[in-house]
Design an enzyme around this catalytic site. Structure first.
Site, PDB file in Angstrom:
ATOM      1  N   TYR A   7      -3.443 -21.027  -1.308  1.00 48.86           N
ATOM      2  CA  TYR A   7      -4.386 -20.282  -0.885  1.00 48.86           C
ATOM      3  C   TYR A   7      -3.516 -20.201   0.774  1.00 48.86           C
ATOM      4  CZ  TYR A   7      -8.269 -17.194   1.191  1.00 48.86           C
ATOM      5  OH  TYR A   7      -8.848 -16.138   1.376  1.00 48.86           O
ATOM      6  N   GLY A  12     -14.062  -7.274  -6.821  1.00 56.43           N
ATOM      7  CA  GLY A  12     -14.831  -8.785  -6.327  1.00 56.43           C
ATOM      8  C   GLY A  12     -16.454  -8.418  -5.185  1.00 56.43           C
ATOM      9  N   THR A  38      -0.092 -14.161  -6.591  1.00 55.79           N
ATOM     10  CA  THR A  38      -1.572 -13.044  -6.667  1.00 55.79           C
ATOM     11  C   THR A  38      -0.547 -13.026  -5.749  1.00 55.79           C
ATOM     12  OG1 THR A  38      -2.802 -13.464  -8.265  1.00 55.79           O
ATOM     13  CG2 THR A  38      -3.449 -12.295  -6.402  1.00 55.79           C
ATOM     14  N   PHE A  82     -10.808 -11.637 -12.704  1.00 54.39           N
ATOM     15  CA  PHE A  82     -10.792 -12.898 -12.547  1.00 54.39           C
ATOM     16  C   PHE A  82     -11.856 -13.605 -11.490  1.00 54.39           C
ATOM     17  CE2 PHE A  82      -9.173 -17.500 -10.097  1.00 54.39           C
ATOM     18  CZ  PHE A  82      -9.408 -17.599 -11.384  1.00 54.39           C
ATOM     19  N   ARG A 134       7.301   3.401  -1.593  1.00 54.65           N
ATOM     20  CA  ARG A 134       7.787   4.930  -1.903  1.00 54.65           C
ATOM     21  C   ARG A 134       6.591   5.873  -2.133  1.00 54.65           C
ATOM     22  NH1 ARG A 134       5.364   7.283  -6.551  1.00 54.65           N
ATOM     23  NH2 ARG A 134       3.477   5.598  -7.531  1.00 54.65           N
ATOM     24  N   ASN A 181       4.332  -6.400  -5.163  1.00 62.82           N
ATOM     25  CA  ASN A 181       4.325  -5.111  -5.525  1.00 62.82           C
ATOM     26  C   ASN A 181       3.092  -3.635  -5.245  1.00 62.82           C
ATOM     27  OD1 ASN A 181       4.648  -5.763  -8.074  1.00 62.82           O
ATOM     28  ND2 ASN A 181       3.786  -7.421  -8.899  1.00 62.82           N
TER      29      ASN A 181
END
Ligand code: NAD
Ligand code: UDP
Length: 329
Positions: free
Chosen positions: A148, A15, A95, A39, A109, A102
């Protein structure tokens, strides 16, 4: 075996901001993994980086888990302009929220440091001016900008809960309007719209009466703020405002762009979009104190660089043969 070079993941790396960040990180000797679902980002934004063996581009949607090995994560993936984030509002919230979960899971981790590109939109249509980080905002939870604003607010919540619950090292930047080369020419944001309209000699679309204000930061200044925040001591979690605290009305911006391009475009009035904030300007005391950061590039200078970029882009587009001719060639 761990590599000596820092491995950095940039989501939304193709982006506008992500491509500048990737460039900056490479220039500092890092390995950069750019993750993007394209996107609103474009391969063209990172085409010049692909030949660099320390740069890698990967097509991936952050709404799905990602398994890679890195030392630092900058989470930028999210459409940023109102027309893009309102195009598929459910996907925008997913998102921001699933993407944050995520990427935070990945950071947990790996015990990696993680940066969140939050936004001045968490303040909504602010009733406090200029906006300090303590201000809790005035957001319409059910309006067209909510996908948003609330998505980004929830992402901030997740970042701070991962920090408290899992001792994750987090950095949260609240980014104010930023402009510069590689903004998408059709993303509808005010700087790109006005410059493209002025260069094409088309009417400049002023929404409302143009007295609403924004504060515009040039991209190089902002990216410097990102890197400083990531490098700051771990207790500097943010949220921290990053933006240029020079407030400008949208009508003044139109006049400036007309003058700088020498355009003869007329100004036409269009209705003000629903929930469009009336006044926005960052208080950047926190960034000044904690990061020794403040923008250096004045609006006229930044606009001149951005105009030069769009001028070249539009000239190249005019010279491109039509698709049918290209196919035959
Ligand atoms: P942009 O639209 O150019 O970049 C966003 C990138 O994220 C694009 O490359 C897009 O393809 C990618 N993306 C979107 N959804 C994705 C998904 N589900 N999975 C993977 N990639 C995805 O916008 P930008 O101006 O570069 O903004 C970058 C970040 O900074 C965004 O998070 C935005 O909210 C934040 N921000 C930007 C500004 C600004 O003025 N530019 C202001 C406040 C906050
Ligand atoms: N705006 C405008 N004409 C345009 C695009 C935007 O007058 O062609 C106005 C818009 O209503 C808002 C300001 O410019 O008041 C900034 O809009 P933008 O979409 O760039 O960012 P945001 O509203 O998210 O700050």
């Amino acid at each position: 075996m761990s590599s000596i070079r820092k491995r950095v993941l940039v989501t939304g790396g193709a982006g506008f901001l992500g491509s500048h960040l990737g460039e900056r990180l490479l220039s500092e000797g890092a390995d950069v993994l750019c993750v993007d679902n394209y996107f609103t980002g474009r391969k063209d934004n990172v085409a010049h980086l692909l030949a660099n063996p320390r740069f890698e581009a990967m097509r991936h949607d952050v709404c799905f888990p990602l398994y890679v090995e890195v030392d630092e994560i900058y989470n930028l993936a999210c459409p940023a302009s109102p027309i893009h984030y309102q195009f598929d509002p459910v996907q925008t919230t997913k998102t921001s929220v699933s993407g944050a979960i995520n990427m935070l899971g990945l950071a947990k981790r790996l015990r990696a440091k993680i940066f969140q590109a939050s936004t001045s939109e968490v303040y909504g249509d602010p009733s406090v001016h200029p906006q300090r980080e303590e201000y809790r905002g005035n957001v319409n939870a059910i309006g067209p900008r909510a996908c948003y604003d609330e998505g980004k607010r929830c992402a901030e919540t997740l970042f701070f809960d991962y920090h408290r619950q899992h001792r994750l090292r987090i950095r949260v930047a609240r980014i104010f309007n930023t402009y510069g080369p590689r903004m998408h020419p059709n993303d509808g944001r005010v700087v790109s719209n006005f410059i493209v309209q002025a260069l094409k000699g088309e009417p400049i679309t002023l929404y409302g009466d143009g007295t609403q204000t924004r504060a515009f930061c040039y991209v190089d200044d902002l990216i410097d703020g990102f890197v400083r925040l990531m490098a700051a001591p771990d207790e500097v979690t943010g949220p921290i405002n990053l933006g240029n605290p020079v407030e400008t009305t949208v009508a003044e911006l139109a006049a400036k762009i007309i003058a700088l391009t020498g355009s003869r475009s007329p100004i036409v009035r269009r209705p003000l979009p629903v929930d469009d904030p009336v006044q926005r300007c960052p208080d950047i005391d926190r960034a000044k104190t904690l990061l020794a950061w403040q923008p250096k590039i004045p609006l006229d200078q930044g606009l001149a660089k951005t105009i030069a970029y769009f001028d070249k882009l539009l000239t190249e587009q005019r010279q491109e043969p039509p698709a049918t001719v290209k196919q035959l060639a």
